[in-house]
Design an enzyme around this catalytic site. Sequence first.
Site, PDB file in Angstrom:
ATOM      1  N   ARG A  85      -3.899   3.796   6.533  1.00  0.00           N
ATOM      2  CA  ARG A  85      -4.982   4.040   7.499  1.00  0.00           C
ATOM      3  C   ARG A  85      -6.301   4.432   6.827  1.00  0.00           C
ATOM      4  O   ARG A  85      -7.087   5.174   7.386  1.00  0.00           O
ATOM      5  CB  ARG A  85      -4.572   5.093   8.531  1.00  0.00           C
ATOM      6  N   ARG A  86      -6.488   3.938   5.631  1.00  0.00           N
ATOM      7  CA  ARG A  86      -7.782   4.122   4.969  1.00  0.00           C
ATOM      8  C   ARG A  86      -8.492   2.784   4.767  1.00  0.00           C
ATOM      9  O   ARG A  86      -9.492   2.712   4.047  1.00  0.00           O
ATOM     10  CB  ARG A  86      -7.594   4.789   3.602  1.00  0.00           C
ATOM     11  N   GLY A  87      -7.946   1.729   5.322  1.00  0.00           N
ATOM     12  CA  GLY A  87      -8.557   0.419   5.174  1.00  0.00           C
ATOM     13  C   GLY A  87      -8.234  -0.276   3.865  1.00  0.00           C
ATOM     14  O   GLY A  87      -8.911  -1.245   3.498  1.00  0.00           O
ATOM     15  N   VAL A  88      -7.195   0.202   3.141  1.00  0.00           N
ATOM     16  CA  VAL A  88      -6.877  -0.376   1.835  1.00  0.00           C
ATOM     17  C   VAL A  88      -6.450  -1.837   1.981  1.00  0.00           C
ATOM     18  O   VAL A  88      -6.955  -2.721   1.273  1.00  0.00           O
ATOM     19  CB  VAL A  88      -5.777   0.438   1.123  1.00  0.00           C
ATOM     20  N   LEU A  89      -5.520  -2.111   2.906  1.00  0.00           N
ATOM     21  CA  LEU A  89      -5.056  -3.475   3.074  1.00  0.00           C
ATOM     22  C   LEU A  89      -6.191  -4.391   3.521  1.00  0.00           C
ATOM     23  O   LEU A  89      -6.368  -5.497   2.985  1.00  0.00           O
ATOM     24  CB  LEU A  89      -3.913  -3.532   4.086  1.00  0.00           C
ATOM     25  N   THR A  90      -6.979  -3.956   4.481  1.00  0.00           N
ATOM     26  CA  THR A  90      -8.080  -4.782   4.966  1.00  0.00           C
ATOM     27  C   THR A  90      -9.069  -5.099   3.853  1.00  0.00           C
ATOM     28  O   THR A  90      -9.543  -6.230   3.719  1.00  0.00           O
ATOM     29  CB  THR A  90      -8.798  -4.091   6.132  1.00  0.00           C
ATOM     30  N   VAL A 149       0.861  -1.190   0.000  1.00  0.00           N
ATOM     31  CA  VAL A 149       0.000   0.000   0.000  1.00  0.00           C
ATOM     32  C   VAL A 149       0.892   1.231   0.000  1.00  0.00           C
ATOM     33  O   VAL A 149       1.886   1.291   0.740  1.00  0.00           O
ATOM     34  CB  VAL A 149      -0.928   0.018   1.237  1.00  0.00           C
ATOM     35  N   SER A 171       6.636  -9.968   4.932  1.00  0.00           N
ATOM     36  CA  SER A 171       7.654  -8.960   5.185  1.00  0.00           C
ATOM     37  C   SER A 171       7.539  -8.438   6.611  1.00  0.00           C
ATOM     38  O   SER A 171       8.537  -8.133   7.264  1.00  0.00           O
ATOM     39  CB  SER A 171       7.516  -7.803   4.189  1.00  0.00           C
ATOM     40  N   PHE A 191       8.005 -16.373  -3.268  1.00  0.00           N
ATOM     41  CA  PHE A 191       7.137 -16.028  -4.387  1.00  0.00           C
ATOM     42  C   PHE A 191       6.549 -14.645  -4.174  1.00  0.00           C
ATOM     43  O   PHE A 191       5.632 -14.240  -4.810  1.00  0.00           O
ATOM     44  CB  PHE A 191       6.019 -17.078  -4.565  1.00  0.00           C
ATOM     45  N   TYR A 194      -0.141  -9.917   9.292  1.00  0.00           N
ATOM     46  CA  TYR A 194      -1.002 -10.968   8.735  1.00  0.00           C
ATOM     47  C   TYR A 194      -1.678 -11.840   9.780  1.00  0.00           C
ATOM     48  O   TYR A 194      -2.628 -12.555   9.467  1.00  0.00           O
ATOM     49  CB  TYR A 194      -0.198 -11.815   7.748  1.00  0.00           C
TER      50      TYR A 194
END
Length: 416
Positions: free
Chosen positions: A97-102, A91, A125, A416, A130
């Site tokens: 902190r905008r919820g992109v990963l979630t 990201v 990483s 990978f 996770y």
Amino acid sequence: MANEQRGPAPGLRALKPDEWDKMYANLIRAFGGPPEAEEERELWNSLTEFDRFLGAWDGDACVGSAGAFSFRLTVPGGASVPAAGVTMVGVAATHRRRGVLTSMMRRQLDDVRSWGEPLAVLTASEPAIYGRFGYGAATFQTDAEIDTGRAALSVPPGTDDVRLRYAAPAEVLDACEAVYARLVALRPGMLARGAGWERLGLLDPESERGGASPLQCVVAERHGATVGYARFRVKPSWGPGGPDGEVLLSALEALDPAADAALWRFLFDIDLTSAVVARGRPVDEGWQFLVSDIRRCRPRLRDALYVRLVDVGAALSQRTYQAPVDVVFEVEDAFCPWNAGRWRLTGDPKGASCERTEDTADLALSVRELGAAYLGGVSLTALAAAGRVREVRRGALAEASLAFGSDRAPWLPHGF
């Protein structure tokens, strides 16, 4: 401030081929920015499965990505189970902190479920990220810096019957891949390499050699058949006492102990070197029991593959168990609620089934702990000692922990 307005959430959609460069540029920047060699970029582009890769977009700018390769993963018992190999997750720092990963993790796990793949796996990483999405550390690996001047190698009978010869890595690729393919079913955690993945082991950009030689290869043969191989680089160095080079091991596979020992002995004996540097090796690899002094090898343990059960019933049904087991799990899974609840697992070395049940629970745990224990490298007893597994029925923990074990440590052969 926690409630600071940061703009609307970026849009999420499957990646298009002509968007790959933008996605990859954002990913490289998210990981610090050093450019990759063109041969690496070309390989990852060719391996990308576009309908399985997500991009998060703010206008025409890619600000996030999450992909999933279609793998088959060996599980205890030797079955090859479909698994989504989660990759290229990043990201942009401007959109934290905008919820992109979630949102990407939510969409991705929904997709994996719809594809009928019971597992998702990744290398992390930052492991702390996770765990909250249900991934548990399931395999570990050994790094070693072996002082070959002080750690002598004692080899088993038959080692001298193995013939070694140098070969150009690309010229013997098919023979080496055939060796690898024969080993895949023998160790949990190994990946069956589909078309194109064989090229990963040949990547050799000069920019990443760090002063070492181009990639070299030695094949081990017996009666004309290839029984093993090693890929490596040599990094020359000279000190006040003379030559002090390093052998940097890239890959080593062998079909039997004698071939394995012959390859390690070769690496120990390369002229003008005093160390073998090995990264990402199996934690139970044989060389550790052939050396005269393990302390001179400086072994270190590292986490490797993280496993997430996307479908608890299907995943637990597709592996076998070292001992007969009949246990009811109470599973907690807030992120994938279809897994939550009670599951009865019955299995043995021949097969297993795992079905929904209303019976009283024997053990209580989260899906993260099931993922950690799934490949047999992390025991349920150890997780219980950490307070991560709760025994409800006395004796159930020992029964399940024994059954979940593996006689060979699980191992991820490459990233990978």
